[in-house]
Design an enzyme around this catalytic site. Sequence first.
Site: not given
Ligand code: GUN
Length: 289
Positions: A59, A103, A126
């Site tokens: 990211k 996350q 998200d």
């Molecule tokens: N962990 C696995 N996929 C995701 C996601 O799309 N967003 C977040 N915040 N954590 C994750």
Amino acid sequence: MTIIRGERMIIDGKSISQKRKDELKLKIDQLKQEGKRLPCLAVILVGDHQASQTYVRNKERGCQYVGMESQVIRLSSSISEEELIQVIDNLNKDNHVDGILVQLPLPKHIHEEKILDVIDPMKDVDGFHPVNVAKLVLGQEGLTPCTPQGMMVLLEEINYDLSGKEVVVVGRSNIVGKPVSFLSLKKNATVTIAHSRTKNLKEVCQRADVLIAAIGKAKFFNKDYVKPGAIVLDVGINRDENNKLCGDVDFEDVKEVASCITPVPGGVGPMTIAMLLENTLQAYLKRKG
Ligand code: GUN
């Protein structure tokens, strides 16, 4: 896009994601030229979950690539719920921060729901906050979850119109199954959400014009689940018997009957980051305007 044997197509998520990131880069370059403040994504990583560390690094790299700012806040797995809420609250108030992503998964002593609730819905890139979930269900504009949004873009890129089509989503998670169902409904598809308790799963899947596999079981779906000519989108990220990355779909088997199919890796996965960056720009523009 790779076309194999005439009608059959492997959907190249990597190059579609690259194209979207390059388009974003141009928009950020424009902001730079105008001397504007740049969009900023804040990512919170709690603990040292191996896969999460890789995702967060990707990211950060994505932000760098398009020219956005990013902050990664690494916190100890022993942090309390109250302390984590305080960190989020500070980011909510920080005018320099446009997007906040916590996350997942979080350590067991922290309640995910409680944490997601605290993020400012305007910064919720998200799309997991109840306000954004409600907007999605109501068909209103808001921030939508990245992986489901990425699948919609893949369908757009192959010029596939969902209107009146049968979409079968297998998996009912809040991150993928539920949101992709509502996004498909918004595009006028007839949507079935199947899951672990669904009876006659094969028959249900065989109805699908678009089959979305999101159950987290390596190579679960073979060609018996797929109507000839269907589109198959594979959200799974698993390891097969040889520890090789694979999806929920038995790719080699299903590619013989599907008209279009996403590979793993290189299908749905790469779209997630591109959509996260797009959501961050969207949050920036909305907050600014
Ligand atoms: N962990 C696995 N996929 C995701 C996601 O799309 N967003 C977040 N915040 N954590 C994750």
